[in-house]
Design an enzyme around this catalytic site. Structure first.
Site, mmCIF file in Angstrom:
data_model
loop_
_atom_site.group_PDB
_atom_site.id
_atom_site.type_symbol
_atom_site.label_atom_id
_atom_site.label_comp_id
_atom_site.label_asym_id
_atom_site.label_seq_id
_atom_site.Cartn_x
_atom_site.Cartn_y
_atom_site.Cartn_z
ATOM 1 N N ALA A 34 0.823 -1.217 0.000
ATOM 2 C CA ALA A 34 0.000 0.000 0.000
ATOM 3 C C ALA A 34 0.854 1.263 0.000
ATOM 4 N N PHE A 78 4.064 -10.460 4.594
ATOM 5 C CA PHE A 78 4.810 -9.575 5.501
ATOM 6 C C PHE A 78 4.016 -8.315 5.856
ATOM 7 N N THR A 121 5.347 -12.249 14.846
ATOM 8 C CA THR A 121 6.311 -11.709 15.805
ATOM 9 C C THR A 121 6.287 -12.480 17.125
ATOM 10 N N ASP A 122 7.422 -12.455 17.827
ATOM 11 C CA ASP A 122 7.481 -13.072 19.161
ATOM 12 C C ASP A 122 6.659 -12.286 20.184
ATOM 13 N N GLU A 123 6.283 -11.050 19.836
ATOM 14 C CA GLU A 123 5.548 -10.214 20.799
ATOM 15 C C GLU A 123 4.170 -10.762 21.131
ATOM 16 N N TYR A 148 -0.375 -3.213 18.711
ATOM 17 C CA TYR A 148 0.335 -3.893 17.616
ATOM 18 C C TYR A 148 0.394 -5.393 17.869
ATOM 19 N N LYS A 152 -1.364 -8.592 15.853
ATOM 20 C CA LYS A 152 -0.608 -9.692 15.242
ATOM 21 C C LYS A 152 -1.056 -11.038 15.837
ATOM 22 N N ILE A 189 17.380 0.641 16.408
ATOM 23 C CA ILE A 189 18.779 0.667 15.957
ATOM 24 C C ILE A 189 19.006 1.720 14.869
ATOM 25 N N PRO A 190 18.207 1.729 13.777
ATOM 26 C CA PRO A 190 18.463 2.781 12.774
ATOM 27 C C PRO A 190 18.207 4.192 13.292
ATOM 28 N N LYS A 203 18.473 8.225 21.830
ATOM 29 C CA LYS A 203 17.403 8.297 22.838
ATOM 30 C C LYS A 203 17.085 6.909 23.376
ATOM 31 N N TYR A 205 14.751 4.685 25.957
ATOM 32 C CA TYR A 205 13.503 4.707 26.727
ATOM 33 C C TYR A 205 13.783 4.223 28.154
ATOM 34 N N HIS A 274 5.647 -1.075 28.275
ATOM 35 C CA HIS A 274 6.885 -1.551 27.629
ATOM 36 C C HIS A 274 7.232 -3.003 28.003
HETATM 37 P P1 NAD Z 1 7.595 -2.421 7.856
HETATM 38 O O1 NAD Z 1 6.707 -1.497 8.610
HETATM 39 O O2 NAD Z 1 8.979 -1.987 7.547
HETATM 40 O O3 NAD Z 1 6.895 -2.800 6.457
HETATM 41 C C1 NAD Z 1 5.533 -3.066 6.350
HETATM 42 C C2 NAD Z 1 5.138 -2.943 4.880
HETATM 43 O O4 NAD Z 1 3.747 -3.260 4.773
HETATM 44 C C3 NAD Z 1 5.323 -1.536 4.314
HETATM 45 O O5 NAD Z 1 5.932 -1.585 3.053
HETATM 46 C C4 NAD Z 1 3.891 -1.002 4.207
HETATM 47 O O6 NAD Z 1 3.721 -0.060 3.152
HETATM 48 C C5 NAD Z 1 3.128 -2.294 3.933
HETATM 49 N N1 NAD Z 1 1.719 -2.183 4.307
HETATM 50 C C6 NAD Z 1 1.187 -1.661 5.446
HETATM 51 N N2 NAD Z 1 -0.161 -1.703 5.401
HETATM 52 C C7 NAD Z 1 -0.497 -2.297 4.215
HETATM 53 C C8 NAD Z 1 -1.723 -2.640 3.598
HETATM 54 N N3 NAD Z 1 -2.898 -2.385 4.182
HETATM 55 N N4 NAD Z 1 -1.678 -3.236 2.393
HETATM 56 C C9 NAD Z 1 -0.501 -3.500 1.768
HETATM 57 N N5 NAD Z 1 0.695 -3.188 2.310
HETATM 58 C C10 NAD Z 1 0.702 -2.598 3.523
HETATM 59 O O7 NAD Z 1 7.571 -3.784 8.655
HETATM 60 P P2 NAD Z 1 8.716 -4.891 8.843
HETATM 61 O O8 NAD Z 1 9.540 -4.537 10.008
HETATM 62 O O9 NAD Z 1 9.343 -5.150 7.532
HETATM 63 O O10 NAD Z 1 7.818 -6.147 9.273
HETATM 64 C C11 NAD Z 1 7.298 -7.033 8.284
HETATM 65 C C12 NAD Z 1 6.530 -8.140 8.971
HETATM 66 O O11 NAD Z 1 7.385 -8.846 9.852
HETATM 67 C C13 NAD Z 1 5.353 -7.653 9.825
HETATM 68 O O12 NAD Z 1 4.290 -8.553 9.659
HETATM 69 C C14 NAD Z 1 5.885 -7.695 11.244
HETATM 70 O O13 NAD Z 1 4.844 -7.911 12.172
HETATM 71 C C15 NAD Z 1 6.817 -8.878 11.154
HETATM 72 N N6 NAD Z 1 7.951 -8.876 12.093
HETATM 73 C C16 NAD Z 1 8.795 -7.803 12.161
HETATM 74 C C17 NAD Z 1 9.904 -7.855 13.014
HETATM 75 C C18 NAD Z 1 10.888 -6.707 13.112
HETATM 76 O O14 NAD Z 1 11.784 -6.754 13.953
HETATM 77 N N7 NAD Z 1 10.784 -5.675 12.290
HETATM 78 C C19 NAD Z 1 10.125 -9.006 13.787
HETATM 79 C C20 NAD Z 1 9.221 -10.076 13.693
HETATM 80 C C21 NAD Z 1 8.156 -10.010 12.829
HETATM 81 O O1 DAU Z 2 10.078 -8.587 18.649
HETATM 82 C C1 DAU Z 2 9.705 -8.374 17.325
HETATM 83 C C2 DAU Z 2 9.228 -6.946 17.155
HETATM 84 O O2 DAU Z 2 10.394 -6.132 17.193
HETATM 85 C C3 DAU Z 2 8.462 -6.728 15.852
HETATM 86 O O3 DAU Z 2 7.280 -7.448 15.896
HETATM 87 C C4 DAU Z 2 8.147 -5.240 15.633
HETATM 88 O O4 DAU Z 2 7.552 -5.059 14.363
HETATM 89 C C5 DAU Z 2 9.452 -4.469 15.693
HETATM 90 O O5 DAU Z 2 9.189 -3.072 15.588
HETATM 91 C C6 DAU Z 2 10.168 -4.762 17.016
HETATM 92 O O6 DAU Z 2 9.395 -4.240 18.135
HETATM 93 P P1 DAU Z 2 10.087 -3.428 19.345
HETATM 94 O O7 DAU Z 2 9.059 -2.566 19.951
HETATM 95 O O8 DAU Z 2 10.866 -4.344 20.213
HETATM 96 O O9 DAU Z 2 11.167 -2.571 18.458
HETATM 97 P P2 DAU Z 2 11.646 -1.050 18.527
HETATM 98 O O10 DAU Z 2 12.734 -0.926 17.514
HETATM 99 O O11 DAU Z 2 10.524 -0.091 18.465
HETATM 100 O O12 DAU Z 2 12.292 -0.943 19.979
HETATM 101 C C7 DAU Z 2 13.292 -1.853 20.429
HETATM 102 C C8 DAU Z 2 13.563 -1.530 21.897
HETATM 103 O O13 DAU Z 2 14.202 -0.246 21.996
HETATM 104 C C9 DAU Z 2 12.309 -1.410 22.749
HETATM 105 O O14 DAU Z 2 12.592 -1.946 24.024
HETATM 106 C C10 DAU Z 2 12.044 0.077 22.838
HETATM 107 C C11 DAU Z 2 13.452 0.662 22.798
HETATM 108 N N1 DAU Z 2 13.608 1.995 22.163
HETATM 109 C C12 DAU Z 2 13.036 2.199 20.949
HETATM 110 C C13 DAU Z 2 13.223 3.397 20.288
HETATM 111 C C14 DAU Z 2 12.584 3.672 18.945
HETATM 112 C C15 DAU Z 2 14.419 2.942 22.772
HETATM 113 O O15 DAU Z 2 14.960 2.757 23.882
HETATM 114 N N2 DAU Z 2 14.624 4.130 22.113
HETATM 115 C C16 DAU Z 2 14.058 4.399 20.904
HETATM 116 O O16 DAU Z 2 14.290 5.498 20.349
#
Ligand code: NAD
Ligand code: DAU
Length: 332
Positions: A34, A78, A121-123, A148, A152, A189-190, A203, A205, A274
């Site tokens: 999307a 995904f 996700t493990d969450e 979130y 999921k 991380i990014p 930053k 948390y 958290h």
């Molecule tokens: P992301 O937010 O980077 O990407 C999500 C993508 O889905 C985006 O390109 C967005 O445009 C698209 N999207 C959102 N709503 C949509 C819709 N209605 N129709 C079509 N496309 C849509 O997410 P990510 O970090 O790449 O995560 C991908 C998958 O992996 C998710 O299902 C997430 O729950 C799962 N996951 C992520 C992590 C992590 O650490 N990032 C860990 C475990 C599982």
């Molecule tokens: O465990 C899998 C999940 O990991 C995925 O399902 C989610 O899509 C993905 O976003 C991620 O979730 P978290 O909430 O763990 O990730 P996030 O990168 O948002 O944060 C990682 C940890 O860092 C969390 O404990 C919050 C903390 N944090 C986050 C941000 C953005 C900070 O301390 N400072 C920050 O600026």
């Protein structure tokens, strides 16, 4: 050679999956995305146009989904709203995409008899105490904390119900925190790497004691491929690479690898609700499917990720200011 429909392929994990798949197989790929704020067109640059197509569309759009699923052999799902902090500000797109979107895909998969893999996700399992020797397994009870993770969890249960009641062929995977190239700068991380590159202090948390189980995105995707090829329908596989580390240690490692004093960061408002700790028991994936992660050394993978953000400022710069402005509003 298969036709693979990848939902959310312009996001972080999906785009890395598509690059890997097209570079290492003869499969053709159609992405439905999307193109929300998290869908980045540049993440799909350089793919072979004869084997790759991007369809800009919503997974809740039933006629479009029906047509794309009918054309595919396999659907790898995904697409999601993926950021916990956003789900606390406005849960509604999480309910729509993660639940209604998954339902829409499942109905098309059921109608056309296609193979489905659901990326989760493990969450969904909630969190663990810091000193708990237990890790999450595929039989840990669901106990999600945020909008979130609840959305999921609901999507996982829909997939399981469609396997049991309608006999669709589907596998599920629940992975821990990913890091690597092309991750949105809203994520931990990014965000910190690009903060340092912009002269903004990282930053953290709260006190930063929260533990995440880090895995490189390429290792997540290699596990997804193993599950698609060898996984048993109806089964859930947990993906993790024994990468537990607390947030304070990660931020200090980033600062050290980027040549900064390791205390050059700010403590900011904690995330409501958290989760304290995630930890994955990956033994089912390793023992049953023979999967092994490639990135065994987190520091090396983190250094490579820092290098990628240094070399790809054009990719992240357009999203940086808006992301920080959103965080500033909530004191983070
Ligand atoms: P992301 O937010 O980077 O990407 C999500 C993508 O889905 C985006 O390109 C967005 O445009 C698209 N999207 C959102 N709503 C949509 C819709 N209605 N129709 C079509 N496309 C849509 O997410 P990510 O970090 O790449 O995560 C991908 C998958 O992996 C998710 O299902 C997430 O729950 C799962 N996951 C992520 C992590 C992590 O650490 N990032 C860990 C475990 C599982
Ligand atoms: O465990 C899998 C999940 O990991 C995925 O399902 C989610 O899509 C993905 O976003 C991620 O979730 P978290 O909430 O763990 O990730 P996030 O990168 O948002 O944060 C990682 C940890 O860092 C969390 O404990 C919050 C903390 N944090 C986050 C941000 C953005 C900070 O301390 N400072 C920050 O600026």
């Amino acid at each position: 050679m298969s036709k693979i429909l990848v939902t959310g392929g312009a996001g972080f994990i999906g785009s890395n999956f598509v690059h890997h798949l097209l570079a290492n197989s003869d499969h053709t790929v159609t992405v439905i995305d999307a193109m929300t704020y998290a869908g980045i067109r540049a993440s799909l640059d350089g793919l072979p146009s004869d084997r790759f197509e991007l369809v800009e569309g919503d997974i809740c759009d039933a006629p479009l989904v029906d047509k794309l699923v009918a054309d595919a052999d396999i659907v790898v799902h995904f697409a999601a709203e993926s950021h916990n902090d956003n789900s606390l500000n406005d849960p509604s797109p999480f309910i729509q995409t993660n639940l209604v979107g998954t339902f829409t895909l499942l109905e098309a998969v059921r109608k056309h008899g296609k193979r489905f893999h659901h990326v989760s996700t493990d969450e969904v399992y909630g969190d663990l105490e810091l000193d708990d020797p237990a890790k999450f397994t595929a039989t840990t009870p669901y106990n999600p904390s945020s909008p979130y993770s609840a959305s999921k969890a609901g999507s996982d249960l829909l997939v399981r119900a469609w396997v049991r009641s309608f006999g669709i062929t589907a596998t599920l995977s629940n992975c821990s925190n990913n890091y690597g190239p092309r991750q949105h700068v809203e994520k931990f991380i990014p965000r910190q790497i690009t903060n340092v590159l912009c002269g903004i202090r990282p930053k953290l948390y709260g006190a930063g004691q929260n533990v995440r189980d880090w895995i490189h995105v390429d290792d997540h995707n290699s596990a997804v491929m193993e599950i698609i090829e060898k996984g048993r329908s109806g089964e859930t596989y947990l993906i993790g690479a024994d990468g537990e580390m607390n947030n304070k240690d990660v931020i200090e490692m980033i600062l050290r690898l980027m040549g900064q004093p390791t205390d050059a960061y700010d403590h900011v408002n904690d995330r409501p609700g958290h989760d304290l700790r995630y930890a994955i028991d990956n033994s089912k994936l390793v023992d049953e499917l023979g999967w092994q992660p490639k990135y065994q050394d987190f520091e090396q993978g983190l250094q490579a990720t820092i290098d990628w953000y240094k070399e790809n400022e054009d990719w992240w710069r357009p999203m940086k200011d808006a992301t920080e402005a959103k965080y500033a509003k909530v004191g983070q």
